[in-house]
Design an enzyme around this catalytic site. Structure first.
Site, PDB file in Angstrom:
ATOM      1  N   LYS A 247      58.483  30.464 142.194  1.00 21.70           N
ATOM      2  CA  LYS A 247      57.095  30.908 142.106  1.00 21.70           C
ATOM      3  C   LYS A 247      57.061  32.420 142.338  1.00 21.70           C
ATOM      4  O   LYS A 247      57.381  32.889 143.426  1.00 21.70           O
ATOM      5  CB  LYS A 247      56.230  30.223 143.176  1.00 21.70           C
ATOM      6  CG  LYS A 247      54.741  30.493 142.957  1.00 21.70           C
ATOM      7  CD  LYS A 247      53.916  30.420 144.204  1.00 21.70           C
ATOM      8  CE  LYS A 247      54.041  31.646 145.033  1.00 21.70           C
ATOM      9  NZ  LYS A 247      53.520  32.886 144.401  1.00 21.70           N
TER      10      LYS A 247
ATOM     11  N   GLU B 272      63.736  36.970 153.605  1.00 21.00           N
ATOM     12  CA  GLU B 272      63.793  38.438 153.562  1.00 21.00           C
ATOM     13  C   GLU B 272      62.389  38.920 153.852  1.00 21.00           C
ATOM     14  O   GLU B 272      61.510  38.832 152.993  1.00 21.00           O
ATOM     15  CB  GLU B 272      64.218  38.913 152.169  1.00 21.00           C
ATOM     16  CG  GLU B 272      65.641  38.592 151.801  1.00 21.00           C
ATOM     17  CD  GLU B 272      66.666  39.365 152.607  1.00 21.00           C
ATOM     18  OE1 GLU B 272      66.277  40.303 153.339  1.00 21.00           O
ATOM     19  OE2 GLU B 272      67.845  39.003 152.519  1.00 21.00           O
TER      20      GLU B 272
ATOM     21  N   CYS C  63      60.391  47.046 151.698  1.00 17.05           N
ATOM     22  CA  CYS C  63      60.638  46.594 153.072  1.00 17.05           C
ATOM     23  C   CYS C  63      61.652  47.480 153.780  1.00 17.05           C
ATOM     24  O   CYS C  63      61.745  47.461 154.989  1.00 17.05           O
ATOM     25  CB  CYS C  63      61.056  45.129 153.089  1.00 17.05           C
ATOM     26  SG  CYS C  63      62.333  44.787 151.902  1.00 17.05           S
TER      27      CYS C  63
ATOM     28  N   GLU D 282      53.976  47.693 159.897  1.00 12.62           N
ATOM     29  CA  GLU D 282      54.551  48.096 158.616  1.00 12.62           C
ATOM     30  C   GLU D 282      53.423  48.721 157.775  1.00 12.62           C
ATOM     31  O   GLU D 282      52.334  48.168 157.692  1.00 12.62           O
ATOM     32  CB  GLU D 282      55.107  46.846 157.928  1.00 12.62           C
ATOM     33  CG  GLU D 282      55.910  47.131 156.699  1.00 12.62           C
ATOM     34  CD  GLU D 282      56.560  45.862 156.121  1.00 12.62           C
ATOM     35  OE1 GLU D 282      55.996  44.763 156.297  1.00 12.62           O
ATOM     36  OE2 GLU D 282      57.617  45.989 155.482  1.00 12.62           O
TER      37      GLU D 282
HETATM   38  P1  ADP Z   1      52.834  40.669 150.534  1.00 13.72           P
HETATM   39  O1  ADP Z   1      51.989  40.981 151.723  1.00 13.72           O
HETATM   40  O2  ADP Z   1      53.981  41.578 150.332  1.00 13.72           O
HETATM   41  O3  ADP Z   1      52.078  40.343 149.292  1.00 13.72           O
HETATM   42  P2  ADP Z   1      53.253  37.887 150.916  1.00 13.72           P
HETATM   43  O4  ADP Z   1      54.164  37.303 151.926  1.00 13.72           O
HETATM   44  O5  ADP Z   1      51.804  37.626 151.036  1.00 13.72           O
HETATM   45  O6  ADP Z   1      53.619  39.403 150.947  1.00 13.72           O
HETATM   46  O7  ADP Z   1      53.688  37.478 149.449  1.00 13.72           O
HETATM   47  C1  ADP Z   1      55.029  37.294 149.057  1.00 13.72           C
HETATM   48  C2  ADP Z   1      55.122  36.038 148.228  1.00 13.72           C
HETATM   49  O8  ADP Z   1      54.716  34.952 149.024  1.00 13.72           O
HETATM   50  C3  ADP Z   1      54.226  36.000 146.989  1.00 13.72           C
HETATM   51  O9  ADP Z   1      54.894  35.292 145.953  1.00 13.72           O
HETATM   52  C4  ADP Z   1      53.036  35.206 147.469  1.00 13.72           C
HETATM   53  O10 ADP Z   1      52.375  34.540 146.426  1.00 13.72           O
HETATM   54  C5  ADP Z   1      53.713  34.211 148.370  1.00 13.72           C
HETATM   55  N1  ADP Z   1      52.843  33.611 149.388  1.00 13.72           N
HETATM   56  C6  ADP Z   1      51.863  34.193 150.124  1.00 13.72           C
HETATM   57  N2  ADP Z   1      51.283  33.298 150.941  1.00 13.72           N
HETATM   58  C7  ADP Z   1      51.908  32.101 150.729  1.00 13.72           C
HETATM   59  C8  ADP Z   1      51.788  30.784 151.264  1.00 13.72           C
HETATM   60  N3  ADP Z   1      50.903  30.481 152.214  1.00 13.72           N
HETATM   61  N4  ADP Z   1      52.608  29.830 150.783  1.00 13.72           N
HETATM   62  C9  ADP Z   1      53.524  30.108 149.852  1.00 13.72           C
HETATM   63  N5  ADP Z   1      53.701  31.308 149.319  1.00 13.72           N
HETATM   64  C10 ADP Z   1      52.911  32.313 149.747  1.00 13.72           C
END
Ligand code: ADP
Length: 473
Positions: free
Chosen positions: A166, A242, A276, A377
């Site tokens: 995904k 990561e 990061c 961050e």
């Molecule tokens: P950022 O703040 O860098 O966008 P996220 O951790 O929110 O970082 O996003 C990184 C990835 O994790 C993206 O693919 C996002 O769609 C996914 N993501 C965010 N929240 C969830 C969740 N609750 N469950 C699964 N995937 C998630």
């Protein structure tokens, strides 16, 4: 979406926009839980065949994908700049980096060596073999929308795993382009599957709770990583994480302050700070603060913000409005608490920038531990400079974070470099070097920056189980 070797017919979709100007650049399928489940079923069904195919066959497919990616370097880079915003030159570099993982792991596929171990019993033989963990669920971020995919998919496929991925909702078009390459390279149906979705939560839930998934690999923020690791815990799924970072960039007074500031500005403003491993605290020894900050200021003054497809642009947009607000809040907080603003410090809204998410490259000095930016961050174009006086003080300050991803050291003194390298609690350390990353080198964090490593020999081990055979003869 690409499930079991088929691109799905259009159904519900969501729009993708260019962060530089807000233009809609495409629409992609809005996947739901059942799509993730169908993809996992497919990956599970073909796992026995893929995991027992020869390493040579798997390497062949990855090599072909590597070749196709390089052939499409320019078009992939243009797509990346349009969808994610980084300047074209940086996108070209990222496509190269992404392709490097395909080649490196094509080679590593053939080096999954086992072991024989001497036994204390004369009639016993020990044999260790490494085998694919099973179906892997992967979740990738938007800031490096192609290389973060190959950094996971290439070692997983090399190891013999099958994958459901995904991508981030901000950059699904890059993911689709990568999966077209994998398909064309000859990855068999069902071995790699792509589920795009606007809301990541239901897909994440399916990944963490479906018993057919044996491993989750995630790149993103620390809070989401922790949540996913918790959700994987009931079934003890393997996880690789990561996560975020808060990199110290330490400049000792024997270093050339101008050279160090040049390095600092290159790595800090790369991808507009949305990395990061971006330095988040620049610790500079008192005697050389002035020339260091002056050089940063000079370099920032000539940076051009704008659409990364235009020549001469070095500062692209931030990913969205929330990212701009976060940066603005940290800068305002720092200035209110006594930081000196040397450059930037405001949103960029002139002319065509008004429709994008731009923030000026910013230099702050007199940053102290009370300020938000000292701990949080930033993920934006802000260089915060902190003065230090002695060695023990800077090591303590640098390690005073729950993160532990990247760190940087500038010094000409070899023993100081070595001592500092050993004393810092970070997984990736650049010593007079701003780019300590490569497909061949292990990337990953200590503490709350993550679990496991990507790239290198370690990167493939994340997708392998250890099996011991004890033979009586
Ligand atoms: P950022 O703040 O860098 O966008 P996220 O951790 O929110 O970082 O996003 C990184 C990835 O994790 C993206 O693919 C996002 O769609 C996914 N993501 C965010 N929240 C969830 C969740 N609750 N469950 C699964 N995937 C998630």
């Amino acid at each position: 979406m690409f499930i079991d070797g088929q691109w799905l017919e259009p159904g519900p979709s969501f729009e993708v926009t260019n962060p530089a100007n807000g233009e809609v650049i495409g629409a992609v399928a809005d996947g739901a839980k059942e799509h993730a489940a169908a993809a996992i079923d497919a990956a599970h069904r073909v796992f026995p065949a893929w995991s027992t195919s020869t390493a040579y066959a798997r390497a062949e497919v990855l090599s072909k994908a590597h070749q196709l990616m390089l052939e499409r370097k320019q078009e992939l880079a243009e797509l990346m700049t349009t969808e994610q915003g980084k300047p074209l030159k940086a996108s070209l570099n990222e496509v190269q980096y992404a392709a490097d993982f395909l080649r490196w792991f094509a080679e590593e596929a053939k080096r999954i060596y086992g072991e024989t171990i001497p036994s204390a019993r004369a009639d016993q033989r020990f044999l260790v073999r490494y085998q694919a963990v099973g179906v892997v669920a992967a979740i990738t971020p938007w800031n490096y929308p192609i290389s973060m995919i190959t950094r996971k998919v290439a070692p997983a496929l090399a190891a013999g795993c099958t994958v459901v991925l995904k991508p981030a909702e901000a950059t699904p078009l890059c993911a689709i382009a990568v999966f077209k390459i994998l398909q064309e390279a000859g990855v068999p149906d069902g071995v790699v599957n792509l589920v795009t979705a606007q809301d990541p939560k239901p897909i994440g839930e399916e990944f963490c709770t479906n018993p057919l998934v044996k491993k989750l690999t995630f790149t993103g923020s620390t809070p989401v990583g922790k949540k996913l690791a918790q959700d994987c815990a009931p079934q003890l799924k393997r996880v690789s994480m990561e996560l975020g970072g808060h990199a110290p960039f330490i400049v000792f007074d024997d270093a050339d302050p101008e050279h160090a500031a040049k390095g600092a500005s290159l790595v800090k403003f790369l991808n507009t700070g949305q990395a990061c491993i971006s330095p988040n605290r620049m610790f500079v020894q008192r005697d050389i603060v002035e020339p260091f900050v002056a050089t940063l200021e000079k370099r920032v003054a000539v940076m051009q913000a704008g659409n990364g497809l235009q020549p001469g642009i070095s500062i692209g947009p931030l990913v969205n409005e929330a990212a701009v607000s976060k940066v603005a809040t940290q800068v305002e907080d720092a200035v209110a608490k006594g930081a000196t603003l040397h450059a930037g410090g405001q949103r960029l809204t002139d002319d065509e920038l008004a429709n994008g998410h731009f923030y000026a490259p910013t230099v702050l000095s007199q940053v102290t531990p009370e300020m938000l930016i000292y701990r949080e961050e930033t993920f934006g174009p802000v260089a915060p400079v902190i003065v230090f006086d002695d060695y023990d003080e800077v090591i303590e300050m640098a390690n005073d974070t729950h993160y532990g991803l990247a760190a940087y050291i500038y010094t000409q003194n070899l023993s100081r470099a070595m001592r500092t390298f050993e004393a810092l609690n970070f997984g990736i350390i650049g010593i007079n070097d701003i780019n300590p990353t490569s497909a061949a080198a292990p990337f990953g964090g200590m503490n709350e920056s993550g679990l496991g490593r990507e790239g290198a020999r370690e990167g493939i081990a994340e997708y392998l189980e250890t099996k011991l055979g004890g033979f009586s003869i």
